[in-house]
Design an enzyme around this catalytic site. Structure first.
Site, mmCIF file in Angstrom:
data_model
loop_
_atom_site.group_PDB
_atom_site.id
_atom_site.type_symbol
_atom_site.label_atom_id
_atom_site.label_comp_id
_atom_site.label_asym_id
_atom_site.label_seq_id
_atom_site.Cartn_x
_atom_site.Cartn_y
_atom_site.Cartn_z
ATOM 1 C CG HIS A 84 -0.709 0.149 2.635
ATOM 2 N ND1 HIS A 84 -0.269 -0.893 3.378
ATOM 3 C CD2 HIS A 84 -0.235 1.420 3.137
ATOM 4 C CE1 HIS A 84 0.054 -0.326 4.502
ATOM 5 N NE2 HIS A 84 0.019 0.959 4.311
ATOM 6 C CG ASP A 214 0.293 -4.049 2.884
ATOM 7 O OD1 ASP A 214 0.946 -3.546 1.748
ATOM 8 O OD2 ASP A 214 -0.651 -3.343 3.507
ATOM 9 C CB SER A 633 2.583 1.739 6.308
ATOM 10 O OG SER A 633 1.224 1.813 6.938
HETATM 11 N N1 ARG Z 1 -4.554 0.765 7.282
HETATM 12 C C1 ARG Z 1 -3.316 0.694 6.784
HETATM 13 C C2 ARG Z 1 -2.319 1.965 7.062
HETATM 14 O O1 ARG Z 1 -2.932 2.795 7.660
HETATM 15 C C3 ARG Z 1 -3.511 0.780 5.269
HETATM 16 C C4 ARG Z 1 -3.887 -0.360 4.461
HETATM 17 C C5 ARG Z 1 -3.922 0.056 3.039
HETATM 18 N N2 ARG Z 1 -5.251 -0.855 2.691
HETATM 19 C C6 ARG Z 1 -6.368 -0.669 2.320
HETATM 20 N N3 ARG Z 1 -7.245 -1.565 2.118
HETATM 21 N N4 ARG Z 1 -6.817 0.537 2.096
HETATM 22 O O2 ARG Z 1 -1.307 2.015 7.031
#
Ligand code: ARG
Length: 698
Positions: A84, A214, A633
Site C-alpha cells: 500500500h 502487503d 507502514s
Molecule cells: N490501514 C493501513 C495503514 O493505514 C493501510 C492499508 C491500506 N489498505 C487498504 N485496504 N486501504 O497503514
C-alpha cells in the site's frame, strides 16, 4: 482523600509507560528508564541502533515517498516496503495492457526495473538537540526564523547533498536539528498482484485476523559517486554500506521485536477539548467520504479501466474513512475522553500545589478549551468545505491551473500546470466526477450552515434555490476542465478566465478564507497554551523517559509478539497462515480473490525453505504490541539482534484510539511475515535473483 486518589492516579498513568509503550527518539534510547531496551530483550546497544559517528542500524531505514517507511535489504540498494506504500507508484506505472497493480510484476534484471517518476527515499543522517539555541526565542517569530536559518545553513554547508531542518517536539518545547539525504532515482522492482498485496481490501483493513501480503520492492539508484542523482540510465544501484540481514526463523509468542520507522502523527499531547473536537471533525469527514466513495466504488465495479484509474484515490480515501470510524467507536468503548479528563484533573492538582507552576501552566488547559470552543463551528465548516465541494475533481484541476494561470502567484508556470494536469487526466473519469459533483454539492447544501453558502457561481445560478443537477449540467457543459484537450485549447485562446469551474472554486475558497481568518485570531494564544501544556506534562513526569508525539521523524518502538483477546470469550492467536487465505477466498467478491498460482503452490505444499519449522505451514501475518501509527507502514520488524523478520502494515480495530492512548491489552501491530514475503517473491514471482541478493542469518 482526594489528594491520595489523584496521586494514585498519577502513578498508574505513569506506570502505563512501562508496558512496551512509546515511539522513542533515537538519540534518547540510552536514557530510557522503566524497562530498558536490554531488559525488554534487545541484544543491540543504543549505539548500535543509532550512532552519529559510525554506521548503525538506522542507516538501513528510509522514509519512503514521504508518507511511509522502507528498509534497505541488500548491499545493492534493494528496498522493501508495503504494497500500500508502493500503491500509487505502481498504479502510475500501470496501463490496461500492463497492469502491474492487478497482475503483479517482477523485474528479471536490473534493466527491467522501472523508474518511478517523482518517487524519492530519504536517509536520516543525524539529529542534534538544539533546544538551548532556540527555546529563548519562542514568540519572537523573526528571531526564531533567523536562528533556524543560521543553524540549517551551517549544517547544510557541513553535509553535502543533504538537507537540514529544525523540527519541534513535545508541543514546541524541544527542538532538533535533523539532517536528511534524499535519493530521487527510485525504480520499481516488483510486487505481488493486488489480490495478494491488498487481499481482504477495505473489509479486512484495520482488522485482525489478517492475511494480506502487503509488500512491494523498489531499488535506489545513485550517480557514479553513489550520491543522489536525477534519473539517468547511467545511474547504478546504490551501494549500501548498511542493510538488514534477513532471518527465516519466524516468531514465537513473547519474542522481542522492534520497529524503526517514521510514524506520522499522534495526539498523545492533546487535551480532552482537542480530542473531542477531533472526533467531531472526523464525523464530518466520514459522512462526506461515504457520499463520494459509494459513487467511486459503483463506477469501479462497473468498469475495469475506472477500477485502475481510481484504485489509489479510493484506497486512500477509504483508509482514513474506516480509521476514523474505528476511532470514534473506540473512544466510546475505552472512555478515552473520560480518562484524558482524569489525567488533566491529576495534572491540575499537581499544578495547583505550587504558585510557580500555577503561573506557568495554570491557564493552559482552560485556554485550549476556550479557543476550541470559540472556533469549533467555523473549523467544522472548513472541514465540510474541504471534504465535500472541494473534492469535486474539476475543482482540483482548476486549482492546479489557477495558481499558474490566473493569480499570477509564483511557484507554477503555465507549462508546469499543463504537465501536472496532464498527469491528473490520466486517472480522471469525467462522468464519475459529474455524479460526484451533484452528490457532494447536495450533501454540502444539506449540511452547511446558512452563512457558509457559496456565492457567485455564475450562469445565473443562485446557490440557495438552484436545482443542483441543473447547475452541474451547466458546469460540466461549459467548463474547459472536463478534458485535457479542451483545457489546452481554452488556455491558448485566452478563454479560461471565465471558466465556471474557476467561479465554483473561488466561491469555495472565498468562504474558506473567511473561516480561516476567523480561526486564525485564536491561533497564537492556543499555540502558547499548547506549549505550556506540553511543558507541564514534561515537568510533571520529570525523571522519567517520555516520548514526544509522532511527527514524521524516525522512532523506535520495542515490544513483543503477543496474541490478544478482543472481547469476552474470544482469543486471537498471534499469527495467521496460508490456510486462512484459502478459507477467506470468495470468487464473487473482488476483495477476496485468490490467484490460481497461489492456490497451486498451497495444494502442492511447494513452500521451499519458507515453511514454519514447527507446523510446516506458511505463516502469513503476525501480531506484536509495538507502538506504531500511520507512516510506520512498511517499517521493518526486527528481532533482538536487528534482523529482518517482517514488515509492519496495520493496526487493529479494537484499539483504533491508539493515536491518543496506548492500550497494553488491546493494541497490536499487524505485520506480514518475511517468510511469506520471500515465498511470494521466489515461488510465485520467480524472482530468485532478488533472493540471491539477500544476506540470511544462520
Ligand atoms: N490501514 C493501513 C495503514 O493505514 C493501510 C492499508 C491500506 N489498505 C487498504 N485496504 N486501504 O497503514
Amino acid at each position: 482523600m482526594k489528594k491520595i486518589l489523584s496521586s494514585i492516579l498519577a502513578l498508574t498513568l505513569s506506570l502505563s509507560a512501562f508496558a512496551d509503550e512509546g515511539m522513542w527518539l533515537l538519540p534518547l534510547l540510552d536514557q530510557l528508564n522503566g524497562r530498558s531496551l536490554m531488559e525488554a530483550g534487545c541484544k543491540l546497544t543504543p549505539e548500535e541502533i543509532y550512532s552519529i559517528n559510525h554506521s548503525s542500524l538506522k542507516d538501513a531505514i528510509i522514509h519512503f515517498g514521504g508518507g511511509c517507511t522502507g528498509e534497505i535489504v541488500s548491499s545493492q540498494g534493494l528496498i522493501a516496503t508495503n504494497h500500500h506504500c508502493g500503491y500509487s507508484s505502481i498504479q502510475g506505472l500501470s496501463t490496461p495492457e500492463h497492469n502491474y497493480l492487478m497482475n503483479g510484476y517482477w523485474a528479471k534484471s536490473f534493466e527491467e526495473e522501472i523508474p518511478a517518476p517523482g518517487l524519492t527515499i530519504t536517509f536520516l543522517v543525524s539529529m542534534e538537540d538544539v533546544t538551548d539555541k532556540l527555546a529563548g526565542l519562542y514568540g519572537d517569530e523573526k528571531a526564531y526564523r533567523k536562528a533556524v536559518q543560521e543553524l540549517t545553513a551551517a549544517s547544510d554547508a557541513k553535509h553535502p547533498n543533504c538537507r537540514s531542518v529544525v523540527t519541534p517536539f513535545y508541543n514546541d518545547n524541544v527542538y532538533y536539528l535533523i539532517v536528511y539525504k534524499t535519493y530521487r532515482d527510485i525504480r520499481f522492482v516488483g510486487a505481488p498482484p493486488a489480490s495478494i498485496g491488498k487481499f481482504g481490501g477495505e473489509t479486512d483493513n484495520w482488522m485482525w485476523p489478517r492475511h494480506t501480503g502487503d509488500f512491494s520492492m523498489f531499488r535506489v539508484y545513485a550517480g557514479a559517486d553513489n550520491e543522489p542523482a536525477d534519473y539517468s540510465p547511467e545511474n547504478k544501484p546504490y551501494k549500501a554500506e548498511r542493510f538488514l540481514k534477513t532471518s527465516l526463523k519466524g516468531v514465537q509468542e513473547g519474542d522481542y521485536t522492534m520497529i524503526l520507522g517514521y510514524p506520522g502523527r499522534t495526539q498523545r499531547f492533546q487535551t480532552a477539548a482537542e480530542l473531542e473536537n477531533m472526533i467531531a471533525t472526523n464525523r464530518v469527514r466520514i459522512d462526506a467520504r461515504t457520499v463520494r466513495q459509494d459513487l467511486m466504488w459503483e463506477a469501479m465495479c462497473a468498469d475495469p479501466d475506472v477500477q485502475l484509474k481510481y484504485a489509489n484515490k479510493y484506497a486512500s480515501s477509504a483508509n482514513g474513512w474506516k480509521k476514523w470510524q474505528g476511532e470514534e467507536l473506540a473512544f466510546g468503548k475505552l472512555d478515552i475522553i473520560g480518562r484524558q479528563q482524569a489525567k488533566e484533573a491529576a495534572l491540575t492538582e499537581w499544578i495547583n500545589q505550587d504558585p510557580k507552576r500555577q503561573e506557568k501552566y495554570g491557564k493552559a488547559i482552560r485556554g485550549i478549551a476556550d479557543a476550541i470552543a470559540a472556533t469549533r463551528e467555523n473549523s467544522l465548516a472548513v472541514t465540510l468545505l474541504t471534504e465535500a465541494p472541494f473534492r469535486i475533481e474539476l475543482i482540483t484541476l482548476a486549482s492546479i491551473y489557477s495558481r499558474a494561470y490566473r493569480d499570477g502567484r509564483a511557484g507554477l508556470s503555465e507549462a508546469e500546470a499543463a504537465e501536472k494536469t496532464a498527469d491528473y487526466y490520466r486517472d480522471y473519469e469525467v462522468s464519475l466526477d459529474k455524479k460526484e459533483a451533484v452528490a457532494l454539492l447536495s450533501f454540502y447544501r444539506e449540511r452547511a450552515r446558512k452563512e457558509d453558502g457559496l456565492k457567485n457561481l455564475g450562469g445565473g445560478f443562485d446557490y440557495e434555490t438552484m436545482d443542483i443537477a441543473a447547475y452541474v449540467d451547466y458546469l460540466f457543459e461549459n467548463s474547459a476542465f472536463t478534458s485535457y484537450d479542451k483545457l489546452i485549447a481554452a488556455a491558448a485562446a485566452g478563454k479560461l478566465k471565465e471558466d465556471p469551474a474557476f467561479a465554483l472554486r473561488d466561491a469555495i475558497s472565498a468562504r474558506a478564507m473567511e473561516l480561516y481568518f476567523s480561526i486564525d485570531q485564536f491561533d497564537k494564544d492556543m499555540e502558547a497554551d499548547t506549549k505550556a501544556y506540553g511543558a507541564a506534562l514534561l515537568e510533571w513526569q520529570k525523571g522519567q523517559a517520555m516520548y514526544p508525539d509522532a511527527n514524521s521523524t524516525m522512532r523506535l518502538t520495542y515490544g513483543h509478539v503477543l496474541p490478544y483477546s478482543p472481547k469476552d470469550a474470544v482469543h486471537f492467536k498471534h499469527f495467521t497462515t496460508l490456510e486462512g487465505v484459502m478459507e477467506k477466498e470468495d470468487p464473487t467478491n473482488p476483495e477476496f480473490i485468490v490467484p490460481e498460482g497461489l492456490k497451486t503452490l498451497f495444494q502442492k505444499k511447494d513452500f521451499g525453505r519458507y515453511a514454519d519449522a514447527v507446523d510446516g505451514k506458511i505463516h502469513t501475518c503476525f501480531l506484536t504490541n509495538n507502538d506504531i501509527t500511520g507512516g510506520n507502514s512498511g517499517s521493518p520488524v526486527l528481532d533482538a539482534e536487528g534482523n529482518w523478520i517482517g514488515l509492519a502494515f496495520d493496526g487493529n480495530w479494537e484499539s483504533m484510539s491508539s493515536d491518543v492512548m496506548f492500550e497494553p491489552d488491546l493494541q497490536r501491530c499487524i505485520c506480514v511475515d518475511v517468510r511469506y514475503v520471500l515465498f511470494l517473491v521466489e515461488k510465485l514471482g520467480g524472482a530468485e535473483r532478488l533472493i540471491a541478493e539477500l544476506e540470511f542469518v544462520k
